[in-house]
Design a protein around this motif. Structure first.
Motif, mmCIF file in Angstrom:
data_model
loop_
_atom_site.group_PDB
_atom_site.id
_atom_site.type_symbol
_atom_site.label_atom_id
_atom_site.label_comp_id
_atom_site.label_asym_id
_atom_site.label_seq_id
_atom_site.Cartn_x
_atom_site.Cartn_y
_atom_site.Cartn_z
ATOM 1 N N PRO A 114 -1.252 -0.353 0.917
ATOM 2 C CA PRO A 114 -2.393 -1.253 0.727
ATOM 3 C C PRO A 114 -3.568 -0.879 1.632
ATOM 4 C CG PRO A 114 -0.752 -2.300 2.101
ATOM 5 C CD PRO A 114 -0.164 -0.989 1.651
ATOM 6 N N SER A 168 -6.780 -2.972 3.527
ATOM 7 C CA SER A 168 -7.331 -4.298 3.810
ATOM 8 C C SER A 168 -8.704 -4.160 4.454
ATOM 9 C CB SER A 168 -6.400 -5.110 4.714
ATOM 10 O OG SER A 168 -6.341 -4.547 5.996
ATOM 11 N N LEU A 178 -7.213 -8.209 1.004
ATOM 12 C CA LEU A 178 -6.166 -7.198 0.834
ATOM 13 C C LEU A 178 -6.297 -6.625 -0.559
ATOM 14 C CD1 LEU A 178 -3.658 -5.762 1.929
ATOM 15 C CD2 LEU A 178 -2.300 -7.621 0.982
ATOM 16 N N LEU A 179 -6.470 -5.320 -0.646
ATOM 17 C CA LEU A 179 -6.636 -4.651 -1.933
ATOM 18 C C LEU A 179 -5.342 -3.926 -2.288
ATOM 19 C CD1 LEU A 179 -10.125 -3.130 -1.200
ATOM 20 C CD2 LEU A 179 -9.630 -5.196 -2.486
ATOM 21 N N PRO A 180 -4.661 -4.313 -3.367
ATOM 22 C CA PRO A 180 -3.421 -3.622 -3.728
ATOM 23 C C PRO A 180 -3.711 -2.232 -4.260
ATOM 24 C CG PRO A 180 -3.997 -5.223 -5.402
ATOM 25 C CD PRO A 180 -5.009 -5.382 -4.296
ATOM 26 N N ARG A 181 -2.799 -1.333 -4.007
ATOM 27 C CA ARG A 181 -2.915 0.043 -4.481
ATOM 28 C C ARG A 181 -2.358 0.100 -5.889
ATOM 29 N NH1 ARG A 181 -5.733 4.419 -2.998
ATOM 30 N NH2 ARG A 181 -5.347 4.139 -0.830
ATOM 31 N N ARG A 182 -3.046 0.733 -6.830
ATOM 32 C CA ARG A 182 -2.560 0.843 -8.215
ATOM 33 C C ARG A 182 -1.821 2.119 -8.423
ATOM 34 N NH1 ARG A 182 -6.797 -2.065 -12.091
ATOM 35 N NH2 ARG A 182 -7.448 -3.590 -10.605
ATOM 36 N N ASP A 225 -5.700 1.101 6.500
ATOM 37 C CA ASP A 225 -4.940 1.739 5.429
ATOM 38 C C ASP A 225 -3.646 2.307 6.008
ATOM 39 O OD1 ASP A 225 -5.292 4.565 6.242
ATOM 40 O OD2 ASP A 225 -7.363 4.301 5.606
#
Length: 108
Positions: free
Chosen positions: A24, A26, A104-108, A42
């Motif tokens: 993730p 953030s 929080l940005l999720p990883r795709r 990261d």
């Protein structure tokens, strides 16, 4: 101040998205006495470094931009990755000491 904040945050976040290959990411923005602190965390332990882009290169100027606009900036490594941060002047209303935004940005 908002435009500077957006540009610095964008440069730090772009580096994390492009160079951290897993985990993730953030983003935290905090108001202190007279500064706004942007932190991007990261899962990569690789420290970013300023390159030497050519005049026609489309990439490679992000850390130069952060250095030019920030009052201070740095990189802190940990067992789970790193935190890249920058502080810019806060020229508007006095901040609340407990004010912070965390995404929080999720990883795709």
């Amino acid at each position: 101040m908002a435009e500077t904040l957006a540009l610095v945050a964008s440069e730090l976040l772009t580096n994390a998205v492009q160079h951290a290959t897993q985990g993730p990411i953030s983003v935290t923005v905090r108001l202190t006495d007279d500064r706004v602190r942007i932190e991007v965390c990261d899962a990569s332990s690789v420290r970013p470094k300023a390159g030497l882009p050519g005049p026609d290169d489309e990439h490679g100027r992000g850390l130069f931009i952060v250095t030019a606009l920030a009052l201070d900036h740095g990189i802190e490594t940990s067992g789970s990755g790193k935190r890249c941060w920058a502080e810019i002047p806060a020229h508007t209303h006095p901040p609340r000491p407990d004010a912070a935004v965390h995404v929080l940005l999720p990883r795709r």
